[in-house]
Design a protein around this motif. Structure first.
Motif, PDB file in Angstrom:
ATOM      1  N   GLU A 145      67.029  32.765  49.515  1.00 35.64           N
ATOM      2  CA  GLU A 145      66.898  33.475  50.791  1.00 35.64           C
ATOM      3  C   GLU A 145      65.511  34.112  50.840  1.00 35.64           C
ATOM      4  O   GLU A 145      65.330  35.279  50.508  1.00 35.64           O
ATOM      5  N   PRO A 146      64.515  33.336  51.268  1.00 37.13           N
ATOM      6  CA  PRO A 146      63.139  33.837  51.289  1.00 37.13           C
ATOM      7  C   PRO A 146      62.850  34.622  52.564  1.00 37.13           C
ATOM      8  O   PRO A 146      63.546  34.465  53.570  1.00 37.13           O
ATOM      9  N   PRO A 147      61.805  35.459  52.535  1.00 42.09           N
ATOM     10  CA  PRO A 147      61.374  36.113  53.768  1.00 42.09           C
ATOM     11  C   PRO A 147      60.651  35.090  54.661  1.00 42.09           C
ATOM     12  O   PRO A 147      60.291  34.005  54.190  1.00 42.09           O
ATOM     13  N   PRO A 148      60.434  35.418  55.930  1.00 42.27           N
ATOM     14  CA  PRO A 148      59.671  34.502  56.787  1.00 42.27           C
ATOM     15  C   PRO A 148      58.309  34.201  56.154  1.00 42.27           C
ATOM     16  O   PRO A 148      57.709  35.064  55.524  1.00 42.27           O
ATOM     17  N   GLY A 149      57.870  32.992  56.311  1.00 48.37           N
ATOM     18  CA  GLY A 149      56.612  32.553  55.710  1.00 48.37           C
ATOM     19  C   GLY A 149      56.812  31.197  55.072  1.00 48.37           C
ATOM     20  O   GLY A 149      57.507  30.342  55.605  1.00 48.37           O
ATOM     21  N   ASP A 150      56.223  31.005  53.904  1.00 51.91           N
ATOM     22  CA  ASP A 150      56.276  29.719  53.222  1.00 51.91           C
ATOM     23  C   ASP A 150      57.581  29.544  52.459  1.00 51.91           C
ATOM     24  O   ASP A 150      57.975  30.415  51.679  1.00 51.91           O
ATOM     25  N   VAL A 151      58.265  28.421  52.693  1.00 54.06           N
ATOM     26  CA  VAL A 151      59.455  28.035  51.948  1.00 54.06           C
ATOM     27  C   VAL A 151      59.242  26.621  51.440  1.00 54.06           C
ATOM     28  O   VAL A 151      58.487  25.842  52.032  1.00 54.06           O
ATOM     29  N   TYR A 152      59.909  26.284  50.341  1.00 51.25           N
ATOM     30  CA  TYR A 152      59.670  25.005  49.676  1.00 51.25           C
ATOM     31  C   TYR A 152      60.977  24.248  49.504  1.00 51.25           C
ATOM     32  O   TYR A 152      62.003  24.828  49.152  1.00 51.25           O
ATOM     33  N   LEU A 153      60.920  22.939  49.742  1.00 56.46           N
ATOM     34  CA  LEU A 153      62.070  22.063  49.600  1.00 56.46           C
ATOM     35  C   LEU A 153      61.623  20.792  48.894  1.00 56.46           C
ATOM     36  O   LEU A 153      60.628  20.175  49.287  1.00 56.46           O
ATOM     37  N   LEU A 154      62.362  20.416  47.881  1.00 59.15           N
ATOM     38  CA  LEU A 154      62.015  19.281  47.042  1.00 59.15           C
ATOM     39  C   LEU A 154      63.015  18.146  47.253  1.00 59.15           C
ATOM     40  O   LEU A 154      64.222  18.378  47.265  1.00 59.15           O
ATOM     41  N   ALA A 155      62.506  16.941  47.425  1.00 58.26           N
ATOM     42  CA  ALA A 155      63.351  15.751  47.511  1.00 58.26           C
ATOM     43  C   ALA A 155      63.221  14.988  46.207  1.00 58.26           C
ATOM     44  O   ALA A 155      62.121  14.756  45.721  1.00 58.26           O
ATOM     45  N   ARG A 156      64.365  14.650  45.644  1.00 61.05           N
ATOM     46  CA  ARG A 156      64.382  13.801  44.451  1.00 61.05           C
ATOM     47  C   ARG A 156      65.677  13.009  44.475  1.00 61.05           C
ATOM     48  O   ARG A 156      66.634  13.400  45.130  1.00 61.05           O
ATOM     49  N   GLN A 157      65.695  11.915  43.744  1.00 62.20           N
ATOM     50  CA  GLN A 157      66.896  11.090  43.778  1.00 62.20           C
ATOM     51  C   GLN A 157      68.043  11.881  43.195  1.00 62.20           C
ATOM     52  O   GLN A 157      67.971  12.302  42.057  1.00 62.20           O
ATOM     53  N   TRP A 158      69.006  12.130  43.780  1.00 63.62           N
ATOM     54  CA  TRP A 158      69.570  11.996  45.102  1.00 63.62           C
ATOM     55  C   TRP A 158      69.979  13.369  45.541  1.00 63.62           C
ATOM     56  O   TRP A 158      71.149  13.676  45.709  1.00 63.62           O
ATOM     57  N   GLN A 159      68.981  14.224  45.731  1.00 61.54           N
ATOM     58  CA  GLN A 159      69.238  15.638  45.948  1.00 61.54           C
ATOM     59  C   GLN A 159      68.104  16.283  46.733  1.00 61.54           C
ATOM     60  O   GLN A 159      66.939  15.941  46.559  1.00 61.54           O
ATOM     61  N   TRP A 160      68.478  17.221  47.596  1.00 65.87           N
ATOM     62  CA  TRP A 160      67.526  18.135  48.226  1.00 65.87           C
ATOM     63  C   TRP A 160      67.662  19.449  47.466  1.00 65.87           C
ATOM     64  O   TRP A 160      68.766  19.942  47.259  1.00 65.87           O
ATOM     65  N   TYR A 161      66.548  20.033  47.048  1.00 71.26           N
ATOM     66  CA  TYR A 161      66.578  21.192  46.164  1.00 71.26           C
ATOM     67  C   TYR A 161      65.590  22.226  46.661  1.00 71.26           C
ATOM     68  O   TYR A 161      64.437  21.885  46.902  1.00 71.26           O
ATOM     69  N   PRO A 162      65.967  23.444  46.855  1.00 72.09           N
ATOM     70  CA  PRO A 162      67.256  24.117  46.770  1.00 72.09           C
ATOM     71  C   PRO A 162      67.941  24.160  48.144  1.00 72.09           C
ATOM     72  O   PRO A 162      67.442  23.588  49.109  1.00 72.09           O
ATOM     73  N   ILE A 163      69.043  24.904  48.219  1.00 72.57           N
ATOM     74  CA  ILE A 163      69.692  25.184  49.506  1.00 72.57           C
ATOM     75  C   ILE A 163      68.951  26.375  50.110  1.00 72.57           C
ATOM     76  O   ILE A 163      68.756  27.396  49.441  1.00 72.57           O
TER      77      ILE A 163
END
Length: 172
Positions: free
Chosen positions: A80-98
């Motif tokens: 649960e980040p504050p407004p601004g930059d957030v990061y999402l990683l794609a890898r076989q077979w998962q989106w990380y994190p929620i």
């Protein structure tokens, strides 16, 4: 053996000429509309890209998770980040994190893959991108409704592709 007649086709009659001209005119209209719609359509998502090595991006995502993790679901961290930059990683077979975001706040979502090409699609919003290794896509995102949104991989990424579903939780 007989040679084919010199004029082996039948000349176009009036009706065929009319349909041919209509089809050609419609092709010209569609051709002209492509650049016009690109400029005036205002439907292109504001996104930028930059290059980053997959290992470097994965390390940045891990730091992001350590900093903003508020729980886990089925072994996947919820952040649960504050407004601004957030990061999402794609890898076989998962989106990380929620991701757990706030309604009405603006986020810069950095998305990349560490292995193969993936398709990033937020449903039901129907926001779609192609995610490639070594390229980070920065998508400006302001959730307008609260609820749970699914992240679906819409680019075949081998045998476990059908289970590659992530989540974005938007709260008030």
């Amino acid at each position: 053996m007989f040679a084919p007649p010199r004029v082996w086709w039948r000349p176009l009659d009036r009706l065929e000429r009319t349909w041919l001209l209509l089809a050609f005119a419609w092709c010209l209209v569609l051709f002209i509309m492509m650049p016009v719609w690109l400029i005036l359509g205002r439907h292109n998502v504001p996104a930028t890209t930059y290059r980053a090595a997959p290992a470097q991006f994965q390390q940045r995502v891990e730091e992001f998770v350590r900093q903003y993790q508020v729980g886990t679901e089925k072994g996947i961290p919820v952040v649960e980040p504050p407004p601004g930059d957030v990061y999402l990683l794609a890898r076989q077979w998962q989106w990380y994190p929620i991701l757990k975001l706030k309604k009405g706040q603006t986020y810069r979502l950095h998305v990349s893959s560490i292995d193969v090409q993936h398709g990033f699609s937020i449903q039901p919003a129907n926001l779609t991108f192609q995610i490639l290794p070594e390229y980070v896509y920065v998508i400006t995102l302001t959730p307008l409704t609260s609820g749970e949104f699914s992240i679906v991989c819409n680019e075949f990424c081998y045998i476990g592709h059908h289970v590659m579903v992530g989540r974005i939780l938007v709260t008030d």
